[in-house]
Write an enzyme that holds these catalytic residues in place. Sequence first.
Site, PDB file in Angstrom:
ATOM      1  N   HIS A 166       0.832  -1.206   0.000  1.00  0.00           N
ATOM      2  CA  HIS A 166       0.000   0.000   0.000  1.00  0.00           C
ATOM      3  C   HIS A 166       0.868   1.258   0.000  1.00  0.00           C
ATOM      4  O   HIS A 166       0.626   2.198  -0.780  1.00  0.00           O
ATOM      5  CB  HIS A 166      -0.905  -0.047   1.243  1.00  0.00           C
ATOM      6  CG  HIS A 166      -1.832   1.107   1.420  1.00  0.00           C
ATOM      7  ND1 HIS A 166      -3.202   0.979   1.345  1.00  0.00           N
ATOM      8  CD2 HIS A 166      -1.607   2.424   1.682  1.00  0.00           C
ATOM      9  CE1 HIS A 166      -3.771   2.161   1.548  1.00  0.00           C
ATOM     10  NE2 HIS A 166      -2.814   3.058   1.760  1.00  0.00           N
ATOM     11  N   GLU A 167       1.905   1.274   0.847  1.00  0.00           N
ATOM     12  CA  GLU A 167       2.741   2.479   0.961  1.00  0.00           C
ATOM     13  C   GLU A 167       3.645   2.652  -0.262  1.00  0.00           C
ATOM     14  O   GLU A 167       3.867   3.775  -0.715  1.00  0.00           O
ATOM     15  CB  GLU A 167       3.575   2.439   2.248  1.00  0.00           C
ATOM     16  CG  GLU A 167       2.770   2.360   3.537  1.00  0.00           C
ATOM     17  CD  GLU A 167       1.668   3.398   3.671  1.00  0.00           C
ATOM     18  OE1 GLU A 167       1.781   4.485   3.079  1.00  0.00           O
ATOM     19  OE2 GLU A 167       0.678   3.113   4.359  1.00  0.00           O
ATOM     20  N   HIS A 170       1.744   4.318  -2.900  1.00  0.00           N
ATOM     21  CA  HIS A 170       1.623   5.773  -2.731  1.00  0.00           C
ATOM     22  C   HIS A 170       2.804   6.515  -3.374  1.00  0.00           C
ATOM     23  O   HIS A 170       2.636   7.607  -3.901  1.00  0.00           O
ATOM     24  CB  HIS A 170       1.567   6.144  -1.250  1.00  0.00           C
ATOM     25  CG  HIS A 170       0.193   6.101  -0.651  1.00  0.00           C
ATOM     26  ND1 HIS A 170      -0.892   6.701  -1.231  1.00  0.00           N
ATOM     27  CD2 HIS A 170      -0.268   5.550   0.518  1.00  0.00           C
ATOM     28  CE1 HIS A 170      -1.965   6.520  -0.456  1.00  0.00           C
ATOM     29  NE2 HIS A 170      -1.619   5.815   0.595  1.00  0.00           N
TER      30      HIS A 170
HETATM   31 ZN   LIG Z   1      -2.856   5.101   2.017  1.00  0.00          ZN
END
Ligand SMILES: [Zn+2]
Length: 231
Positions: A166-167, A170
């Site tokens: 998830h990171e 980003h």
């Molecule tokens: Zn997030």
Amino acid sequence: MSTSEPTASPGREALPLSPASAELPTGGTVRPVTRWGTEVMHRKARPVTSYDEELRSLVADMVATMYAADGVGLAACQIGVDLAVFVFDCPDDDGVIHRGVVCNPIVELPEGKDRKLDDSEEGCLSYPGAFVDCARPDHAKVVGQGLHGEDVSYEGGGLFARCLQHETDHTVGTVFGDRLSNRARKKLRKQMEDAAEDYPGQWPVEVGAESPAPSAVGGDAPTSSEDDPER
Ligand SMILES: [Zn+2]
């Protein structure tokens, strides 16, 4: 990343820390969390090239903001900064805590028969109050640089595998809504709208607390008139 599980539960301090964990910088200022739709969140971030005091200060603010928002991971774009770096403090499914900083992350995922999808719930601090199932490989490894430019590598399963993916997403301008079906994205949006009152624009900066401006360094709360034994 956020999880609907209580991350700040009293028992969590007692969990073992993975030996690969790095110490996170302290003394940062809590900043408002940038929301999906803001341009900086939807394009590839600039690589980190200087491992200096400015980076340390940014990362300290990211750590302070992640904890204030009760998250398990946070990327620089989530406080409006266009740099490829994220922080995490996240348990895996064995109850081990992983903590660290990764600049210029590259994720490595299992292939072929080793690739198993985990369809667990996922949430994002930049889309607060909403959680839906999102299929991702159940194991992940991320390589990159630490706060001082040293090579780092983090690897794990469960929620931690999800967090690393998830990171890293980003840092290349991908939010987890981009990975969902239209139907799941609609469900997510409805939840976020229903929870909007709990997350005012400056969240998680407390209203009436210190200004989020970069000049507001230090951790004193100037508006507090009561004696606070914690300070
Ligand atoms: Zn997030």
